[in-house]
Scaffold this active site. Structure first.
Site, PDB file in Angstrom:
ATOM      1  N   CYS A 382       0.834  -1.199   0.000  1.00 50.92           N
ATOM      2  CA  CYS A 382       0.000   0.000   0.000  1.00 50.92           C
ATOM      3  C   CYS A 382       0.877   1.260   0.000  1.00 50.92           C
ATOM      4  O   CYS A 382       1.411   1.619  -1.029  1.00 50.92           O
ATOM      5  CB  CYS A 382      -0.985  -0.048   1.159  1.00 50.92           C
ATOM      6  SG  CYS A 382      -2.443   0.956   0.829  1.00 50.92           S
ATOM      7  N   HIS A 508      -3.608  -5.030   0.595  1.00 49.71           N
ATOM      8  CA  HIS A 508      -3.016  -5.559   1.832  1.00 49.71           C
ATOM      9  C   HIS A 508      -3.127  -7.079   1.868  1.00 49.71           C
ATOM     10  O   HIS A 508      -4.080  -7.622   2.441  1.00 49.71           O
ATOM     11  CB  HIS A 508      -3.746  -4.979   3.049  1.00 49.71           C
ATOM     12  CG  HIS A 508      -3.492  -3.532   3.265  1.00 49.71           C
ATOM     13  ND1 HIS A 508      -2.475  -3.073   4.063  1.00 49.71           N
ATOM     14  CD2 HIS A 508      -4.112  -2.437   2.765  1.00 49.71           C
ATOM     15  CE1 HIS A 508      -2.487  -1.746   4.060  1.00 49.71           C
ATOM     16  NE2 HIS A 508      -3.471  -1.340   3.273  1.00 49.71           N
ATOM     17  N   GLU A 510      -1.637  -9.101   3.636  1.00 46.02           N
ATOM     18  CA  GLU A 510      -1.489  -9.670   4.990  1.00 46.02           C
ATOM     19  C   GLU A 510      -2.828 -10.084   5.602  1.00 46.02           C
ATOM     20  O   GLU A 510      -2.882 -10.959   6.447  1.00 46.02           O
ATOM     21  CB  GLU A 510      -0.753  -8.697   5.919  1.00 46.02           C
ATOM     22  CG  GLU A 510      -1.493  -7.408   6.288  1.00 46.02           C
ATOM     23  CD  GLU A 510      -1.234  -6.255   5.321  1.00 46.02           C
ATOM     24  OE1 GLU A 510      -0.985  -6.512   4.125  1.00 46.02           O
ATOM     25  OE2 GLU A 510      -1.295  -5.083   5.767  1.00 46.02           O
TER      26      GLU A 510
END
Ligand code: GLN
Length: 557
Positions: A382, A508, A510
């Protein structure tokens, strides 16, 4: 069959790991073939954590449907297969927002709108919604028993027991059993008081998860059982662990799932936790270490990057490695001389994570340039993609003043600018580009190689985007755009083909990584970092050998 409910409350102090406890119970029930869903109520007045400072709140976890939620939802997703949405996290603020909107519309037909029954009814409706189509719904109530703010939630779960009966509801209370060094003793009084507090609002807990740093002996468990009116086998040692993925195994060892099934009258097959056992075994028996430097702000507060840290752990576990993570405060690299080199030279990989605002940006650019020029594996997420673009524009394309309009609205080269769909939007809450979007991957790129797919779905949370006006000069200078929205509007991934592993994404990843399914971007980043570290080590060793054999070279004579 209607769903059964497990209510998880907390006592004594906050941060006892209620979220992990709820997630671990979910994991255990899934291991017995049950379908679960998990939700959390947060008693604070903010509508969601989206506008709260990471220092206050920790990470904002984003779901597929674009809800900005509590970081505990990240644990729920990592430990179970529950499909989470905005229905899985409610704050007092959001409940009241909804109730007040109804009141303004006249939905209450002139009645006085009150905490009981109107607020509690909304809370119960929210629980029932997530309990559709599952065997068990686990409901975590944030905060600590005794807080004024959590009372309506406590009242609602009390009513649920009243409505549905004992065999459809189980109360799990997480408490603290501290070891007092001066007395060399574990103390049960805080637990007793906390249970008393629960009883005063009409809730008798069924299971006590006692957070402690050592095992609770049988006599201590009997004492707690007696004073707190629970079965002795329902007093559980919830011991501190080095790896959070050990929690389900410890709970299984203490029989938490068997107990829950007994109380809820559910027949289920034996558990299979072999995959979790494997993860835990690997966490404690790594073949080697990989060292990653994360350059960002808020780094002194690890909770602000919870999912990121876990995703890196998953990537390391996939290679049987121990993750050595160092948080580098970006501003600390802005020294004006070359001293940043000594801060960066020992990493096998460098990562710039998501973030907002101007502070630390120049430090991030220094770290990215270092990684690019020295061929250190780089992963930008990001903000880490946006800064990688700014660095490239400045130092490779030669646009010295390139910037993001977020950090310098007057820059002549807005390589990153406000999302076109958000122009004119000034309000902060829930106004970003949020949630899952499809990304089209360019064939024969590193991204393609990593994903092994030409279309992926990833979660977003941003307000700025890559400015396509700079696509031509940037790509001519060697940057590759390897992912975009299917209609080509937004740039989603970039990479540098000349570099062994330099990749960055606007989303993102994650949020979607799980211990049992490590995200490919993290798995391959860790792989590349380890390889780079090994190579660097061999080079260092051969230089040392060379110096040993030819001492004149270093001027020793
Ligand atoms: N501040 C940047 C933006 O709003 C990056 C956001 C992020 O990293 N999540 O686009």
């Amino acid at each position: 069959m209607p769903a059964k409910y497990i209510f998880v409350t907390g006592g004594v102090v906050s941060s006892l790991g209620k979220g992990l406890a709820a997630a671990s119970i979910g994991c255990l029930l899934e291991s017995r073939g049950l379908k679960v869903n998990i939700m959390k109520f947060d008693p604070y007045l903010n509508v969601d954590p989206g506008t709260m400072s990471p220092f206050q709140h920790g990470e904002v976890f984003v779901t597929d449907d674009g809800a900005e939620t509590d970081l505990d939802l990240g644990h729920y997703e990592r430990f179970t297969h529950a499909k989470l949405s905005r229905d899985n996290n409610w704050t007092t603020g959001r409940l009241y927002e909804q109730i007040i909107a109804k009141e303004r519309r006249g939905d209450y037909l002139g009645k006085t709108v009150q905490v009981i029954p109107h607020v509690t009814n909304e809370i119960k409706a929210a629980m029932k919604k997530v309990a559709q189509d599952v065997d068990v719904a686990i409901v975590e109530v944030g905060g600590t028993v005794g807080d004024i703010e959590s009372l309506p939630f406590m009242e609602a779960i009390r009513q649920m027991r009243q409505e549905l009966g004992r065999d459809h509801t189980t109360f799990v209370h997480v408490t603290l059993v501290p070891f007092i060094a001066a007395a060399q003793e574990l103390k049960t009084k805080p637990t007793q008081h906390s249970v008393k507090e629960l009883l005063s609002i009409g809730i008798q807990p069924d299971i006590l998860l006692c957070r402690t740093d050592r095992f609770l002996a049988k006599d201590l468990k009997s004492k707690i059982a007696l004073f707190c009116n629970v079965e002795e086998e329902a007093v559980i040692t919830a011991k501190d662990v080095a790896s959070i993925y050990e929690v389900p195994l410890n709970f299984a060892h203490e029989g938490v799932d068997t107990l829950v099934l007994k109380y809820l009258g559910i027949e289920a097959p034996n558990r299979d936790l072999s995959k979790w056992e494997d993860i835990v075994h690997r966490s404690y028996n790594p073949k080697d270490t990989v060292t990653i430097g994360i350059v960002g702000k808020y780094v002194e507060y690890e909770d602000s990057y919870k999912s990121l840290k876990e995703a890196l752990v998953h990537g390391a576990l996939a290679h049987n490695l121990k993750l050595q993570l160092n948080w580098i405060e970006a501003e600390g690299l802005e020294t004006g001389d070359k001293s940043y080199e000594s801060q960066l030279e020992d990493y096998d990989g460098i990562l710039v994570p998501g973030g907002f605002g101007k502070r630390g940006i120049e430090g991030m650019l220094i770290a990215i340039r270092y990684a690019r020029e020295n061929k250190v594996p780089y992963f930008g997420i990001c903000l880490g993609m946006q800064t990688a673009c700014v660095e490239f524009a400045r130092n490779v394309v030669g646009l010295a003043e390139a910037n993001s309009s977020e950090f310098d609205p007057a820059t002549p080269h807005r390589v990153i600018y406000k999302l076109r769909e958000l122009r004119g939007v000034e309000e902060l809450g829930g106004t970003m580009r949020l949630g899952a979007w499809t990304c089209k991957i360019e064939p024969n790129t590193l991204a393609h190689n990593i994903y092994g797919a030409l279309e992926v779905s990833e979660r977003h949370r941003h307000r700025y985007e890559f400015n396509r006006e700079y696509e031509e000069p940037m790509t001519a200078a060697g940057l590759r755009i390897s992912g975009s929205t299917p209609d080509g509007t937004y740039v989603e991934m970039i990479e540098l083909p000349e570099h062994p592993h330099f990749i960055a994404c606007q989303f993102h990843p994650e949020f979607k990584s799980k211990p049992l399914e490590p995200h490919p971007l993290f798995r391959t980043f860790i792989g590349a970092a380890y390889e780079y570290g090994q190579k660097r080590q061999t080079e260092k060793e051969s230089t040392a050998v060379e110096m040993f054999h030819r001492p004149e070279k270093v001027g020793r004579r």
